[in-house]
Scaffold this motif. Structure first.
Motif, PDB file in Angstrom:
ATOM      1  N   GLN A 113       0.833  -1.202   0.000  1.00 43.79           N
ATOM      2  CA  GLN A 113       0.000   0.000   0.000  1.00 43.79           C
ATOM      3  C   GLN A 113       0.871   1.257   0.000  1.00 43.79           C
ATOM      4  O   GLN A 113       0.581   2.227  -0.715  1.00 43.79           O
ATOM      5  N   SER A 170      -1.751  14.382  -6.706  1.00 42.43           N
ATOM      6  CA  SER A 170      -1.331  13.729  -5.472  1.00 42.43           C
ATOM      7  C   SER A 170      -1.877  14.398  -4.220  1.00 42.43           C
ATOM      8  O   SER A 170      -1.647  13.919  -3.118  1.00 42.43           O
ATOM      9  N   GLN A 194      -4.098  12.438   3.069  1.00 49.28           N
ATOM     10  CA  GLN A 194      -4.269  11.220   3.864  1.00 49.28           C
ATOM     11  C   GLN A 194      -3.011  10.935   4.688  1.00 49.28           C
ATOM     12  O   GLN A 194      -3.102  10.531   5.850  1.00 49.28           O
ATOM     13  N   CYS A 244       1.729   9.427  -5.466  1.00 42.95           N
ATOM     14  CA  CYS A 244       2.099  10.787  -5.089  1.00 42.95           C
ATOM     15  C   CYS A 244       3.140  11.390  -6.014  1.00 42.95           C
ATOM     16  O   CYS A 244       3.386  12.593  -5.990  1.00 42.95           O
ATOM     17  N   ASP A 293      -4.827  14.676  -2.693  1.00 39.90           N
ATOM     18  CA  ASP A 293      -5.671  13.908  -1.775  1.00 39.90           C
ATOM     19  C   ASP A 293      -4.849  12.894  -0.998  1.00 39.90           C
ATOM     20  O   ASP A 293      -5.051  12.705   0.209  1.00 39.90           O
ATOM     21  N   LEU A 294      -3.945  12.216  -1.689  1.00 37.66           N
ATOM     22  CA  LEU A 294      -3.140  11.204  -1.025  1.00 37.66           C
ATOM     23  C   LEU A 294      -2.181  11.832  -0.017  1.00 37.66           C
ATOM     24  O   LEU A 294      -1.961  11.276   1.059  1.00 37.66           O
ATOM     25  N   LEU A 333       1.064   4.267  -2.673  1.00 43.64           N
ATOM     26  CA  LEU A 333       0.921   5.681  -2.311  1.00 43.64           C
ATOM     27  C   LEU A 333       2.078   6.504  -2.855  1.00 43.64           C
ATOM     28  O   LEU A 333       1.890   7.591  -3.394  1.00 43.64           O
TER      29      LEU A 333
END
Length: 361
Positions: free
Chosen positions: A54, A67, A73, A62, A69-70, A58
């Motif tokens: 994961q 990128s 997070q 990114c 939104d990520l 990411l």
């Protein structure tokens, strides 16, 4: 591996006006003085045992254009109740900030700076190291520096410099260097207690630590009150020892730091007390051209208003190597050597000093 990550080359003359100080009467510094302080790793941090699939997704995502939104997070993950999740998130942010310059702005704008600073205060040494390293990487973007300072990063970085892992100390030194680009910030760094641990890193750190400490000390000691703090912290002893060890790889750096300090009377006295005159005369005789140039410039300041110091320099046999330097050195070194020879040969009374207060380092 993380331990061999990209080295960031500081353009020191552009970023640090203090680097352009002259050793002569003109406004031109050494043609290559920036190379004495040309590198400070963008980051160095220990290996991470695993990177989940994961996380890899990411990181790949990114690196793409969309990128935001990520990154958001990831920033939220910094405030997780789980230390393991905080470590993983800090690692990902650290890597993003290292590998893609535009991500440094995005990460800061997403609100990462304050939670990363809070990680620097963690009792978990690895989490502290990751926080320091991420802040260092974000500080490589000029747009982020003011935000980092205003968010209160300096005191936590100083704490990491005092008690962190060796990598955390080195990266904290580099981060403070990045933030020391105004006199106001230099004063703040000095008043936050950074000077003694930087001197300690210079004295007892590994080679990388010594280099990072010397670079940071050169920057922050361009303001007068930090010169005094450095002398009080005992900086002259390690500087003289490093200048004396031609195989240390630190002769140039330590000489430049000594040079920026000696405008302060306290620094000149400490330099003499630690045996610096003998070491500087030796550099004039056997050092590289650059080492000879800075050594004669420092000696000139040491001798400016002190008949006692002039006598000490003469007793160390300085005149023959100075004569040789006046004939074969760089144009600036020749001028300095000639001025110092004239000063040493004058009658030793208290009223005959050649005024060289504009000879700065």
């Amino acid at each position: 591996p993380a331990s061999n990550e990209v080295v960031f080359k500081f353009e020191m003359i552009a970023n640090y006006p203090a680097m352009a100080r002259s050793f002569g009467d003109d406004s031109t510094a050494f043609s290559d003085d920036s190379t004495a302080f040309s590198d400070c790793n963008s980051e160095r941090s220990g290996e991470f045992p695993t990177v989940s699939s994961q996380s890899r997704r990411l990181l790949i995502a990114c690196a793409a254009e969309n990128s935001d939104d990520l990154i958001g997070q990831l920033v939220a993950g910094l405030e997780s109740a789980s230390i393991d999740e905080q470590k993983q998130t800090a690692m990902e942010i650290r890597l993003l900030a290292k590998n893609k310059p535009e991500n440094r702005v995005k990460i800061a704008r997403a609100g990462a700076i304050r939670p990363l600073i809070s990680l620097i205060a963690s009792s978990d040494s690895q989490l502290q190291e990751y926080g320091v390293t991420a802040i260092l990487n974000l500080s490589l973007c000029d747009e982020n520096k003011e935000n980092i300072v205003l968010s209160g990063a300096i005191k936590p970085l100083v704490r990491a410099l005092k008690s962190g892992t060796s990598t955390a100390k080195e990266n904290a030194a580099c981060a403070l260097l990045r933030l020391a680009q105004s006199d106001e910030n230099k004063v703040m760094i000095g008043r936050s207690g950074a000077i003694p641990p930087l001197v300690n890193l210079l004295e007892s750190g590994n080679f990388r630590g010594k280099k990072d400490a010397s670079t940071s000390l050169y920057a922050v000691c361009s303001v007068k009150e930090n010169k005094v703090r450095a002398v009080e912290a005992g900086i002259m002893k390690p500087l003289v020892e490093l200048m004396a060890d031609l195989g240390s790889g630190m002769v140039d750096k330590s000489a430049f730091v000594a040079g920026v300090l000696v405008s302060a009377p306290e620094a000149r006295a400490a330099l003499v007390e630690e045996g610096g005159i003998y070491v500087l005369v030796e550099l004039v005789e056997v050092g590289s051209q650059r080492q000879k140039e800075i050594a004669v410039a420092i000696l000139l300041q040491v001798c400016e208003e002190s008949v006692v110091h002039r006598a000490m320099v003469a007793r160390e046999g300085a005149i023959p190597p100075l004569v040789a330097l006046s004939q074969s050195g760089t144009s600036r070194a020749k001028q300095k050597a000639e001025t110092l020879i004239e000063l040493l040969r004058r009658p030793r009374s208290g009223n005959d000093a050649i005024r060289t207060s504009d000879v700065s380092v």
